[in-house]
Design a protein around this motif. Structure first.
Motif, PDB file in Angstrom:
ATOM      1  N   UNK A 147       0.834  -1.117   0.270  1.00  0.00           N
ATOM      2  CA  UNK A 147      -0.220  -0.366   0.132  1.00  0.00           C
ATOM      3  C   UNK A 147       0.735   1.568  -0.208  1.00  0.00           C
ATOM      4  N   UNK A 148       2.136   0.942  -0.051  1.00  0.00           N
ATOM      5  CA  UNK A 148       3.403   2.201  -0.284  1.00  0.00           C
ATOM      6  C   UNK A 148       3.131   2.963  -1.487  1.00  0.00           C
ATOM      7  N   UNK A 149       2.734   1.445  -2.655  1.00  0.00           N
ATOM      8  CA  UNK A 149       3.386   1.656  -4.040  1.00  0.00           C
ATOM      9  C   UNK A 149       1.956   2.271  -4.141  1.00  0.00           C
ATOM     10  N   UNK A 184      18.035  -4.108   2.513  1.00  0.00           N
ATOM     11  CA  UNK A 184      16.365  -4.760   2.178  1.00  0.00           C
ATOM     12  C   UNK A 184      15.535  -4.154   2.813  1.00  0.00           C
ATOM     13  N   UNK A 185      14.720  -3.932   1.796  1.00  0.00           N
ATOM     14  CA  UNK A 185      13.108  -3.657   2.252  1.00  0.00           C
ATOM     15  C   UNK A 185      12.217  -4.642   2.125  1.00  0.00           C
ATOM     16  N   UNK A 186      11.317  -5.186   3.344  1.00  0.00           N
ATOM     17  CA  UNK A 186      10.530  -6.119   2.973  1.00  0.00           C
ATOM     18  C   UNK A 186       8.767  -5.472   3.112  1.00  0.00           C
ATOM     19  N   UNK A 187       8.538  -6.124   1.930  1.00  0.00           N
ATOM     20  CA  UNK A 187       7.266  -5.727   1.513  1.00  0.00           C
ATOM     21  C   UNK A 187       5.934  -6.356   1.346  1.00  0.00           C
ATOM     22  N   UNK A 223      15.301 -12.592   2.287  1.00  0.00           N
ATOM     23  CA  UNK A 223      16.437 -12.072   3.557  1.00  0.00           C
ATOM     24  C   UNK A 223      17.769 -12.768   3.296  1.00  0.00           C
ATOM     25  N   UNK A 224      17.686 -14.929   2.845  1.00  0.00           N
ATOM     26  CA  UNK A 224      18.346 -15.663   3.338  1.00  0.00           C
ATOM     27  C   UNK A 224      19.589 -14.848   1.415  1.00  0.00           C
ATOM     28  N   UNK A 225      19.301 -14.754   0.399  1.00  0.00           N
ATOM     29  CA  UNK A 225      19.752 -13.914  -0.345  1.00  0.00           C
ATOM     30  C   UNK A 225      20.052 -12.565  -0.885  1.00  0.00           C
ATOM     31  N   UNK A 226      20.053 -12.125   0.219  1.00  0.00           N
ATOM     32  CA  UNK A 226      19.866 -10.441   0.315  1.00  0.00           C
ATOM     33  C   UNK A 226      19.508  -9.608  -0.744  1.00  0.00           C
ATOM     34  N   UNK A 227      18.157 -10.261  -0.676  1.00  0.00           N
ATOM     35  CA  UNK A 227      17.308  -9.351  -2.115  1.00  0.00           C
ATOM     36  C   UNK A 227      17.378  -8.200  -1.294  1.00  0.00           C
ATOM     37  N   UNK A 228      17.472  -6.978  -3.126  1.00  0.00           N
ATOM     38  CA  UNK A 228      16.853  -5.555  -2.207  1.00  0.00           C
ATOM     39  C   UNK A 228      15.709  -5.118  -2.317  1.00  0.00           C
ATOM     40  N   UNK A 229      14.431  -6.141  -2.820  1.00  0.00           N
ATOM     41  CA  UNK A 229      13.383  -5.892  -1.725  1.00  0.00           C
ATOM     42  C   UNK A 229      13.018  -7.600  -1.704  1.00  0.00           C
ATOM     43  N   UNK A 230      11.391  -7.361  -1.148  1.00  0.00           N
ATOM     44  CA  UNK A 230      11.497  -8.757  -0.463  1.00  0.00           C
ATOM     45  C   UNK A 230       9.672  -8.549  -0.523  1.00  0.00           C
ATOM     46  N   UNK A 236       4.256  -7.816  -4.362  1.00  0.00           N
ATOM     47  CA  UNK A 236       5.391  -8.669  -5.869  1.00  0.00           C
ATOM     48  C   UNK A 236       4.898  -7.300  -7.241  1.00  0.00           C
ATOM     49  N   UNK A 237       3.365  -8.283  -7.215  1.00  0.00           N
ATOM     50  CA  UNK A 237       2.770  -7.327  -8.541  1.00  0.00           C
ATOM     51  C   UNK A 237       3.257  -6.206  -8.985  1.00  0.00           C
ATOM     52  N   UNK A 238       2.856  -5.372  -7.522  1.00  0.00           N
ATOM     53  CA  UNK A 238       2.458  -3.832  -7.787  1.00  0.00           C
ATOM     54  C   UNK A 238       4.038  -4.064  -7.603  1.00  0.00           C
ATOM     55  N   UNK A 239       4.827  -3.849  -7.192  1.00  0.00           N
ATOM     56  CA  UNK A 239       6.273  -3.306  -7.211  1.00  0.00           C
ATOM     57  C   UNK A 239       6.908  -3.489  -8.755  1.00  0.00           C
ATOM     58  N   UNK A 240       6.283  -4.559  -9.474  1.00  0.00           N
ATOM     59  CA  UNK A 240       6.286  -4.961 -10.989  1.00  0.00           C
ATOM     60  C   UNK A 240       5.963  -4.252 -11.974  1.00  0.00           C
TER      61      UNK A 240
END
Ligand SMILES: NC(=O)c1ccc[n+]([C@@H]2O[C@H](COP(=O)([O-])OP(=O)(O)OC[C@H]3O[C@@H](n4cnc5c(N)ncnc54)[C@H](OP(=O)(O)O)[C@@H]3O)[C@@H](O)[C@H]2O)c1
Length: 260
Positions: A147-149, A184-187, A223-230, A236-240
């Motif tokens: 909802x921040x996107x 790392x941002x958890x969304x 988190x274990x892969x060190x992803x920039x956005x999680x 995820x659909x809104x992010x993409x």
């Protein structure tokens, strides 16, 4: 890529319920067995987490910078090897904007979801800078929201706090590029939790939410892969769909600024 597997001591805010609690427990179960400090206001929940071998600190984040400084000083005195903060505490209020609204609720929502997070990041920064230059990777992990996107109109102020934190997180990451402090941002999408209890919308939303059993492994994987956005699900659909190019624009701004 540095990741949560490199963390030695992890502080999780909002760890007495929902996403924060489940993440704190999952992180303490990692093969590297980092020390996990769970925080929140509810004593009984903290006591229960202590029985699961987590360290705990009671804190109310709806406060001012002096109290937050005392909290951070206390944490760093007890845990000088703290290298990771997961900023998960949050609240959500519904507002009908066609009528009068409770501005105290607006202010408190901004304070917990945004101002306290920025304050904590600023207060932890000198410590992380020191640790990072000594070779220890450090992690700042704000928890925002889909909802921040794209905003949820019934929760307009919540959405705005998360948009602010999402935006701030991008600047933070760009400013910290080239350092050993990783952002790392958890969304999360709509996820099973107590977030909606105060508004009485839990029962209706529970028909649509992602269960914690499904959500937490996805987030731990990021988190274990060190992803920039999680992210996952609708977030995820809104992010993409809406975010491509944004970070690159912010990086270009920072480079141009450095050349002025
Ligand atoms: N669940 C979702 O659908 C969803 C979706 C997107 C983003 N998120 C975000 O994910 C994060 C976790 O939410 P959740 O869904 O897990 O909510 P939750 O189950 O309601 O948990 C919220 C946590 O925040 C803590 N908290 C609230 N006010 C606080 C205060 N004044 N001081 C200290 N701690 C406080 C609560 O602890 P105490 O009450 O013990 O203090 C609790 O541990 C939030 O930032 C939320 O915005 C959630």
């Amino acid at each position: 890529m540095p990741s949560i597997d490199d963390s030695k001591t992890v502080l999780v805010t909002g760890a007495t319920a929902g996403i924060g609690r489940a993440l704190a427990l999952a992180i303490s179960d990692l093969p590297s067995h980092p020390r996990v400090i769970a925080t929140g206001r509810r004593k009984d929940r903290l006591e229960e987490l202590r029985k699961s071998k987590l360290e705990t600190i009671e804190v109310n984040l709806d406060t001012d910078k002096n109290e937050l400084k005392k909290f951070v000083d206390d944490v760093l005195q007890k845990y000088p090897d703290l290298d990771t903060v997961i900023l998960c505490a949050g609240i959500q209020h519904e507002f009908t904007l066609t009528g009068p609204i409770d501005i105290d609720k607006v202010t408190s929502e901004i304070n917990i979801n945004y101002t306290s997070v920025v304050t904590l990041i600023s207060l932890f920064m000198p410590h992380f800078t020191k640790l990072a230059t000594q070779g220890q990777p450090c992690f700042i992990v704000p928890v925002t929201s889909g909802l921040g996107i794209t905003p949820g109109p019934p929760v307009p102020n919540y959405s705005a706090t998360k948009a602010a934190l999402h935006n701030f997180t991008i600047s933070l990451r760009v400013q910290l590029q080239g350092t050993n402090i990783h952002v790392l941002e958890i969304i999360p999408p709509l996820v099973e939790s107590e977030l909606h209890d105060a508004e009485g919308t839990t029962e209706a939303l529970s028909k649509f939410w992602m269960s914690l059993d499904e959500y937490i492994p996805l987030t731990m994987n990021g988190l274990r892969k060190g992803d920039r956005e999680i992210s996952a699900g609708g977030s995820l659909a809104a992010l993409q769909k809406f975010e491509p190019g944004k970070i690159e624009m912010a990086e270009a701004f920072q480079k141009a600024r450095a050349a002025w």
